[in-house]
Design a protein around this motif. Structure first.
Motif, PDB file in Angstrom:
ATOM      1  N   MET A   1      -1.274 -41.597  35.631  1.00  0.00           N
ATOM      2  CA  MET A   1      -1.126 -41.152  36.991  1.00  0.00           C
ATOM      3  C   MET A   1       0.222 -40.463  37.216  1.00  0.00           C
ATOM      4  O   MET A   1       0.272 -39.428  37.822  1.00  0.00           O
ATOM      5  CB  MET A   1      -1.232 -42.330  37.959  1.00  0.00           C
ATOM      6  CG  MET A   1      -2.603 -42.944  38.103  1.00  0.00           C
ATOM      7  SD  MET A   1      -3.247 -43.972  36.769  1.00  0.00           S
ATOM      8  CE  MET A   1      -1.927 -44.921  36.157  1.00  0.00           C
ATOM      9  N   GLU A  10      -2.615 -35.712  31.470  1.00  0.00           N
ATOM     10  CA  GLU A  10      -2.876 -37.139  31.721  1.00  0.00           C
ATOM     11  C   GLU A  10      -2.708 -38.003  30.469  1.00  0.00           C
ATOM     12  O   GLU A  10      -2.431 -39.198  30.564  1.00  0.00           O
ATOM     13  CB  GLU A  10      -4.265 -37.345  32.324  1.00  0.00           C
ATOM     14  CG  GLU A  10      -5.409 -36.988  31.393  1.00  0.00           C
ATOM     15  CD  GLU A  10      -6.764 -37.132  32.056  1.00  0.00           C
ATOM     16  OE1 GLU A  10      -7.746 -37.327  31.326  1.00  0.00           O
ATOM     17  OE2 GLU A  10      -6.849 -37.047  33.290  1.00  0.00           O
ATOM     18  N   TRP A  13       0.983 -40.151  29.017  1.00  0.00           N
ATOM     19  CA  TRP A  13       1.535 -41.402  29.505  1.00  0.00           C
ATOM     20  C   TRP A  13       2.569 -42.010  28.555  1.00  0.00           C
ATOM     21  O   TRP A  13       3.542 -42.608  29.019  1.00  0.00           O
ATOM     22  CB  TRP A  13       0.428 -42.402  29.862  1.00  0.00           C
ATOM     23  CG  TRP A  13      -0.466 -42.764  28.709  1.00  0.00           C
ATOM     24  CD1 TRP A  13      -1.655 -42.182  28.394  1.00  0.00           C
ATOM     25  CD2 TRP A  13      -0.220 -43.775  27.730  1.00  0.00           C
ATOM     26  NE1 TRP A  13      -2.171 -42.764  27.262  1.00  0.00           N
ATOM     27  CE2 TRP A  13      -1.311 -43.751  26.834  1.00  0.00           C
ATOM     28  CE3 TRP A  13       0.796 -44.688  27.518  1.00  0.00           C
ATOM     29  CZ2 TRP A  13      -1.406 -44.613  25.747  1.00  0.00           C
ATOM     30  CZ3 TRP A  13       0.710 -45.555  26.430  1.00  0.00           C
ATOM     31  CH2 TRP A  13      -0.384 -45.508  25.566  1.00  0.00           C
ATOM     32  N   THR A  80       3.583 -45.487  47.157  1.00  0.00           N
ATOM     33  CA  THR A  80       2.574 -46.403  46.645  1.00  0.00           C
ATOM     34  C   THR A  80       1.793 -46.932  47.839  1.00  0.00           C
ATOM     35  O   THR A  80       2.382 -47.343  48.846  1.00  0.00           O
ATOM     36  CB  THR A  80       3.200 -47.570  45.845  1.00  0.00           C
ATOM     37  OG1 THR A  80       4.149 -48.261  46.662  1.00  0.00           O
ATOM     38  CG2 THR A  80       3.883 -47.051  44.585  1.00  0.00           C
ATOM     39  N   LEU A 107       0.455 -42.896  44.605  1.00  0.00           N
ATOM     40  CA  LEU A 107      -0.380 -43.760  43.783  1.00  0.00           C
ATOM     41  C   LEU A 107      -1.017 -44.829  44.674  1.00  0.00           C
ATOM     42  O   LEU A 107      -0.324 -45.504  45.437  1.00  0.00           O
ATOM     43  CB  LEU A 107       0.463 -44.453  42.703  1.00  0.00           C
ATOM     44  CG  LEU A 107       1.229 -43.538  41.751  1.00  0.00           C
ATOM     45  CD1 LEU A 107       2.092 -44.375  40.805  1.00  0.00           C
ATOM     46  CD2 LEU A 107       0.274 -42.653  40.969  1.00  0.00           C
ATOM     47  N   HIS A 114      -5.144 -51.524  38.975  1.00  0.00           N
ATOM     48  CA  HIS A 114      -4.504 -50.310  38.462  1.00  0.00           C
ATOM     49  C   HIS A 114      -4.266 -49.292  39.587  1.00  0.00           C
ATOM     50  O   HIS A 114      -4.803 -49.435  40.677  1.00  0.00           O
ATOM     51  CB  HIS A 114      -5.340 -49.694  37.343  1.00  0.00           C
ATOM     52  CG  HIS A 114      -6.690 -49.220  37.800  1.00  0.00           C
ATOM     53  ND1 HIS A 114      -7.749 -50.066  38.038  1.00  0.00           N
ATOM     54  CD2 HIS A 114      -7.148 -47.981  38.077  1.00  0.00           C
ATOM     55  CE1 HIS A 114      -8.801 -49.369  38.438  1.00  0.00           C
ATOM     56  NE2 HIS A 114      -8.456 -48.104  38.473  1.00  0.00           N
ATOM     57  N   TYR A 115      -3.448 -48.300  39.251  1.00  0.00           N
ATOM     58  CA  TYR A 115      -3.122 -47.241  40.205  1.00  0.00           C
ATOM     59  C   TYR A 115      -3.906 -45.980  39.878  1.00  0.00           C
ATOM     60  O   TYR A 115      -4.182 -45.696  38.710  1.00  0.00           O
ATOM     61  CB  TYR A 115      -1.623 -46.909  40.150  1.00  0.00           C
ATOM     62  CG  TYR A 115      -0.744 -47.965  40.774  1.00  0.00           C
ATOM     63  CD1 TYR A 115      -0.405 -47.891  42.120  1.00  0.00           C
ATOM     64  CD2 TYR A 115      -0.252 -49.019  40.026  1.00  0.00           C
ATOM     65  CE1 TYR A 115       0.406 -48.845  42.708  1.00  0.00           C
ATOM     66  CE2 TYR A 115       0.572 -49.982  40.602  1.00  0.00           C
ATOM     67  CZ  TYR A 115       0.888 -49.889  41.939  1.00  0.00           C
ATOM     68  OH  TYR A 115       1.685 -50.833  42.519  1.00  0.00           O
ATOM     69  N   VAL A 116      -4.232 -45.242  40.931  1.00  0.00           N
ATOM     70  CA  VAL A 116      -4.870 -43.933  40.780  1.00  0.00           C
ATOM     71  C   VAL A 116      -4.070 -42.924  41.600  1.00  0.00           C
ATOM     72  O   VAL A 116      -3.392 -43.287  42.559  1.00  0.00           O
ATOM     73  CB  VAL A 116      -6.346 -43.939  41.250  1.00  0.00           C
ATOM     74  CG1 VAL A 116      -7.185 -44.877  40.395  1.00  0.00           C
ATOM     75  CG2 VAL A 116      -6.455 -44.294  42.723  1.00  0.00           C
ATOM     76  N   ASN A 117      -4.148 -41.661  41.212  1.00  0.00           N
ATOM     77  CA  ASN A 117      -3.476 -40.607  41.973  1.00  0.00           C
ATOM     78  C   ASN A 117      -4.207 -40.369  43.284  1.00  0.00           C
ATOM     79  O   ASN A 117      -5.442 -40.348  43.322  1.00  0.00           O
ATOM     80  CB  ASN A 117      -3.445 -39.304  41.171  1.00  0.00           C
ATOM     81  CG  ASN A 117      -2.305 -39.268  40.204  1.00  0.00           C
ATOM     82  OD1 ASN A 117      -2.041 -40.241  39.523  1.00  0.00           O
ATOM     83  ND2 ASN A 117      -1.612 -38.154  40.142  1.00  0.00           N
TER      84      ASN A 117
END
Length: 173
Positions: A1, A10, A13, A80, A107, A114-117
């Motif tokens: 992300m 992507e 990371w 966030t 995020l 978990h985080y997503v954009n």
């Protein structure tokens, strides 16, 4: 992300993890003052994962420590978004670039794992700036908040109208 947010592929990371490890190493003493030696060492251990596939839970992103590392290393504004409370992280040691060159990463924390954009557009209300920023910024970084104070205060106003939660308003002198 974060890789996508800083215009990397992507699959970059591992590069992001390396950059954030480097940020922590170079400015370790500043981050220890902010978070403690134990917290900084824990963040270092979490970063130390470079295998393909999903990172185990003990190596996943946690906040607020990583938020400051990301914002400061990449000179970006990081938001966030979580159900527990959203936050904005701003670089600690740099003056803002010209407005046209500001970069934002947002995020969202999903599925408790978990985080997503998230892509935000326009002059959206900005979540509250993480409180440690006000205590540990360098003088040159104060200008970051000046540019976004109205959006931050608007977010606080929206939150106060939505519930009876405590609202913080930033006042510039």
């Amino acid at each position: 992300m974060v890789a996508v947010g800083v215009n990397l592929h992507e699959n970059s990371w591992p590069t992001v993890r390396y950059h954030l490890m480097e940020e922590l190493r170079i400015y370790y003493n500043q981050y220890v003052v902010m978070f403690s030696t134990k917290e900084c060492d824990d963040v270092q251990k979490r970063f130390d994962f470079f295998e393909d596939g999903f990172a185990p839970i003990e190596n996943r992103m946690n906040m607020p420590e990583r938020g400051f590392l990301i914002a400061s290393r990449y000179n970006v504004i990081l938001h966030t978004l979580t159900t527990l409370g959203s936050m904005t992280y701003v670089p600690l040691r740099s003056s803002p670039p010209p407005l046209y060159d500001h970069k934002f990463i947002t995020l969202g924390y999903v599925n408790n794992s978990h985080y997503v954009n998230v892509i935000l557009q326009g002059d959206y209300p900005m979540p509250t700036i993480a409180t440690q920023w006000f205590r540990y910024i360098f003088e040159c970084a104060v200008a970051w908040i000046t540019l976004y104070i109205e959006r931050i205060n608007y977010y606080a106003l929206l939150r106060s109208n939505r519930s009876n939660c405590n609202v913080e308003e930033v006042v510039l002198e």
